[in-house]
Motif scaffolding. Structure first.
Motif, PDB file in Angstrom:
ATOM      1  N   ASN A 176       0.810  -1.224   0.000  1.00 24.54           N
ATOM      2  CA  ASN A 176       0.000   0.000   0.000  1.00 24.54           C
ATOM      3  C   ASN A 176       0.846   1.279   0.000  1.00 24.54           C
ATOM      4  O   ASN A 176       0.687   2.156   0.866  1.00 24.54           O
ATOM      5  CB  ASN A 176      -0.947  -0.009   1.207  1.00 24.54           C
ATOM      6  CG  ASN A 176      -2.017   1.056   1.122  1.00 24.54           C
ATOM      7  OD1 ASN A 176      -2.360   1.525   0.024  1.00 24.54           O
ATOM      8  ND2 ASN A 176      -2.540   1.469   2.272  1.00 24.54           N
ATOM      9  N   PRO A 177       1.753   1.464  -0.977  1.00 22.62           N
ATOM     10  CA  PRO A 177       2.523   2.720  -1.030  1.00 22.62           C
ATOM     11  C   PRO A 177       1.622   3.894  -1.435  1.00 22.62           C
ATOM     12  O   PRO A 177       0.703   3.749  -2.246  1.00 22.62           O
ATOM     13  CB  PRO A 177       3.584   2.432  -2.089  1.00 22.62           C
ATOM     14  CG  PRO A 177       2.960   1.416  -2.979  1.00 22.62           C
ATOM     15  CD  PRO A 177       2.094   0.562  -2.095  1.00 22.62           C
ATOM     16  N   ARG A 178       1.888   5.091  -0.860  1.00 21.71           N
ATOM     17  CA  ARG A 178       1.094   6.271  -1.167  1.00 21.71           C
ATOM     18  C   ARG A 178       1.955   7.528  -0.981  1.00 21.71           C
ATOM     19  O   ARG A 178       2.920   7.506  -0.205  1.00 21.71           O
ATOM     20  CB  ARG A 178      -0.162   6.334  -0.301  1.00 21.71           C
ATOM     21  CG  ARG A 178       0.104   6.112   1.177  1.00 21.71           C
ATOM     22  CD  ARG A 178      -1.135   5.512   1.864  1.00 21.71           C
ATOM     23  NE  ARG A 178      -0.939   5.379   3.302  1.00 21.71           N
ATOM     24  CZ  ARG A 178      -0.420   4.294   3.879  1.00 21.71           C
ATOM     25  NH1 ARG A 178      -0.039   3.253   3.128  1.00 21.71           N
ATOM     26  NH2 ARG A 178      -0.288   4.240   5.188  1.00 21.71           N
ATOM     27  N   ILE A 179       1.580   8.587  -1.698  1.00 24.97           N
ATOM     28  CA  ILE A 179       2.346   9.834  -1.719  1.00 24.97           C
ATOM     29  C   ILE A 179       1.429  11.002  -1.344  1.00 24.97           C
ATOM     30  O   ILE A 179       0.290  11.088  -1.834  1.00 24.97           O
ATOM     31  CB  ILE A 179       2.962  10.077  -3.112  1.00 24.97           C
ATOM     32  CG1 ILE A 179       3.970   8.972  -3.453  1.00 24.97           C
ATOM     33  CG2 ILE A 179       3.662  11.444  -3.159  1.00 24.97           C
ATOM     34  CD1 ILE A 179       4.557   9.094  -4.846  1.00 24.97           C
ATOM     35  N   LEU A 191       8.519  32.773  -3.857  1.00 18.68           N
ATOM     36  CA  LEU A 191       9.045  31.403  -3.791  1.00 18.68           C
ATOM     37  C   LEU A 191       7.903  30.421  -3.564  1.00 18.68           C
ATOM     38  O   LEU A 191       6.930  30.716  -2.858  1.00 18.68           O
ATOM     39  CB  LEU A 191      10.061  31.275  -2.655  1.00 18.68           C
ATOM     40  CG  LEU A 191      11.362  32.071  -2.796  1.00 18.68           C
ATOM     41  CD1 LEU A 191      12.219  31.898  -1.545  1.00 18.68           C
ATOM     42  CD2 LEU A 191      12.136  31.608  -4.033  1.00 18.68           C
ATOM     43  N   THR A 192       8.056  29.281  -4.155  1.00 18.53           N
ATOM     44  CA  THR A 192       7.093  28.186  -3.951  1.00 18.53           C
ATOM     45  C   THR A 192       7.852  26.923  -3.553  1.00 18.53           C
ATOM     46  O   THR A 192       8.793  26.522  -4.250  1.00 18.53           O
ATOM     47  CB  THR A 192       6.282  27.912  -5.225  1.00 18.53           C
ATOM     48  OG1 THR A 192       5.595  29.099  -5.612  1.00 18.53           O
ATOM     49  CG2 THR A 192       5.291  26.770  -5.005  1.00 18.53           C
ATOM     50  N   ASN A 193       7.453  26.366  -2.430  1.00 20.18           N
ATOM     51  CA  ASN A 193       8.092  25.138  -1.939  1.00 20.18           C
ATOM     52  C   ASN A 193       7.095  23.987  -1.980  1.00 20.18           C
ATOM     53  O   ASN A 193       5.893  24.171  -1.737  1.00 20.18           O
ATOM     54  CB  ASN A 193       8.599  25.328  -0.512  1.00 20.18           C
ATOM     55  CG  ASN A 193       9.710  26.364  -0.424  1.00 20.18           C
ATOM     56  OD1 ASN A 193      10.569  26.417  -1.306  1.00 20.18           O
ATOM     57  ND2 ASN A 193       9.681  27.173   0.617  1.00 20.18           N
ATOM     58  N   SER A 194       7.607  22.842  -2.258  1.00 18.04           N
ATOM     59  CA  SER A 194       6.765  21.627  -2.232  1.00 18.04           C
ATOM     60  C   SER A 194       7.436  20.569  -1.347  1.00 18.04           C
ATOM     61  O   SER A 194       8.659  20.442  -1.318  1.00 18.04           O
ATOM     62  CB  SER A 194       6.548  21.088  -3.645  1.00 18.04           C
ATOM     63  OG  SER A 194       7.788  20.752  -4.238  1.00 18.04           O
ATOM     64  N   GLU A 195       6.598  19.845  -0.639  1.00 22.03           N
ATOM     65  CA  GLU A 195       7.084  18.783   0.252  1.00 22.03           C
ATOM     66  C   GLU A 195       6.338  17.499  -0.085  1.00 22.03           C
ATOM     67  O   GLU A 195       5.100  17.486  -0.187  1.00 22.03           O
ATOM     68  CB  GLU A 195       6.854  19.167   1.709  1.00 22.03           C
ATOM     69  CG  GLU A 195       7.356  18.116   2.702  1.00 22.03           C
ATOM     70  CD  GLU A 195       7.134  18.562   4.133  1.00 22.03           C
ATOM     71  OE1 GLU A 195       6.271  17.940   4.800  1.00 22.03           O
ATOM     72  OE2 GLU A 195       7.797  19.523   4.571  1.00 22.03           O
ATOM     73  N   VAL A 196       7.099  16.433  -0.292  1.00 23.14           N
ATOM     74  CA  VAL A 196       6.519  15.138  -0.660  1.00 23.14           C
ATOM     75  C   VAL A 196       6.739  14.151   0.470  1.00 23.14           C
ATOM     76  O   VAL A 196       7.857  13.987   0.970  1.00 23.14           O
ATOM     77  CB  VAL A 196       7.147  14.598  -1.963  1.00 23.14           C
ATOM     78  CG1 VAL A 196       6.552  13.225  -2.300  1.00 23.14           C
ATOM     79  CG2 VAL A 196       6.934  15.572  -3.119  1.00 23.14           C
ATOM     80  N   GLU A 197       5.672  13.529   0.904  1.00 22.76           N
ATOM     81  CA  GLU A 197       5.755  12.514   1.961  1.00 22.76           C
ATOM     82  C   GLU A 197       5.290  11.181   1.401  1.00 22.76           C
ATOM     83  O   GLU A 197       4.195  11.083   0.831  1.00 22.76           O
ATOM     84  CB  GLU A 197       4.897  12.908   3.160  1.00 22.76           C
ATOM     85  CG  GLU A 197       4.939  11.881   4.294  1.00 22.76           C
ATOM     86  CD  GLU A 197       4.103  12.311   5.480  1.00 22.76           C
ATOM     87  OE1 GLU A 197       3.347  11.486   6.028  1.00 22.76           O
ATOM     88  OE2 GLU A 197       4.197  13.510   5.867  1.00 22.76           O
ATOM     89  N   VAL A 198       6.120  10.156   1.560  1.00 22.84           N
ATOM     90  CA  VAL A 198       5.807   8.813   1.068  1.00 22.84           C
ATOM     91  C   VAL A 198       5.523   7.911   2.264  1.00 22.84           C
ATOM     92  O   VAL A 198       6.303   7.874   3.222  1.00 22.84           O
ATOM     93  CB  VAL A 198       6.968   8.235   0.230  1.00 22.84           C
ATOM     94  CG1 VAL A 198       6.609   6.859  -0.302  1.00 22.84           C
ATOM     95  CG2 VAL A 198       7.320   9.177  -0.922  1.00 22.84           C
ATOM     96  N   ARG A 199       4.456   7.189   2.201  1.00 18.29           N
ATOM     97  CA  ARG A 199       4.087   6.267   3.272  1.00 18.29           C
ATOM     98  C   ARG A 199       3.841   4.880   2.674  1.00 18.29           C
ATOM     99  O   ARG A 199       3.512   4.747   1.496  1.00 18.29           O
ATOM    100  CB  ARG A 199       2.834   6.741   4.015  1.00 18.29           C
ATOM    101  CG  ARG A 199       2.965   8.111   4.671  1.00 18.29           C
ATOM    102  CD  ARG A 199       1.656   8.510   5.329  1.00 18.29           C
ATOM    103  NE  ARG A 199       1.723   9.865   5.870  1.00 18.29           N
ATOM    104  CZ  ARG A 199       0.687  10.486   6.456  1.00 18.29           C
ATOM    105  NH1 ARG A 199      -0.507   9.871   6.534  1.00 18.29           N
ATOM    106  NH2 ARG A 199       0.845  11.707   6.919  1.00 18.29           N
TER     107      ARG A 199
END
Length: 231
Positions: A176-179, A191-199
């Motif tokens: 069950n991988p998810r982002i 400025l624009t920041n993005s944060e990616v979290e993988v579970r």
């Protein structure tokens, strides 16, 4: 065809009753003086039970050898094994085939040592003459009980109880991988920041003790160059 007969030993067989019996390599008889004799045919050794006894009260007797070990054995014999040390057990091999071995009892200096091995979980009862037992086709990291009792012809030691596991193997794929992506903006600085979290969920078959996870990912910059990284 010629045959010959040679005399091994000469004994006095003046019996008080016409009975000469053979038991386990020995001739047994009662003499005219009401003395019981036992003759060992292997080494021509004769044993006498003291005369004057009331033989009507005698139902059984045992002949004990004065030296039940080789003539050139000068050390005091130690034939009762000590219990096996739990720290002496080792597992070698892989998840598909492995062997359990242990150290010999250090105190026995005469005779052979045997082992009674049992496992309730694996439904095993085995008599062994070597300090080693091998298993096959167990699932990786399977827990099982094991008891081993050393014994000789004279006596046995207390059994040693252990809880062991079959060797580990590679785990199955995490499930069950998810982002999850979070975007934040700073208007004043443009400025624009993005944060990616993988579970993900743990593997359904860890096949051992999980020490951690290795995550691989690829960064794509503005000029289209891929950079692959592992953590």
């Amino acid at each position: 065809m010629e045959t010959s007969i040679s005399r091994i030993i000469s004994v006095d067989l003046r019996l008080s009753s016409p009975v000469l019996q053979y038991y386990s390599g020995r001739l047994v008889w009662i003499s005219q003086t009401d003395t019981i004799y036992s003759l060992d045919l292997a080494n021509s050794r004769k044993t006498r039970i003291n005369k004057g006894m009331d033989l009507t009260m005698l139902t059984a007797f045992v002949v004990v050898q004065p030296r039940p070990f080789p003539v050139d054995f000068f050390m005091k014999p130690d034939v009762i094994p000590q219990p096996l040390s739990r720290n002496s057990f080792h597992i070698t091999g892989n998840s598909s085939a492995f062997c359990i071995s242990w150290n010999l009892p250090g105190n026995v200096n005469h005779g052979n040592i045997y082992y009674l091995l049992k496992s309730l979980a694996l439904s095993i009862v085995e008599d062994l003459d070597t300090p080693k037992y091998c298993l096959r086709d167990l699932p990786p990291f399977t827990e099982f009980d094991l008891s081993v009792k050393p014994y000789t012809y004279w006596r046995s030691a207390a059994e040693t109880l252990l809880i062991l596991h079959s060797p580990e193997s590679e785990p199955s794929t995490p499930e069950n991988p998810r982002i999850f992506v979070t975007i934040s903006s700073n208007v004043s600085l443009n400025l624009t920041n993005s944060e990616v979290e993988v579970r993900w969920d743990p593997p359904s078959s860890p096949n051992g003790i999980l020490q951690g996870y290795m995550v691989s990912y690829t960064l794509i910059d503005y000029i289209g160059v891929n950079r692959k990284t592992q953590e």
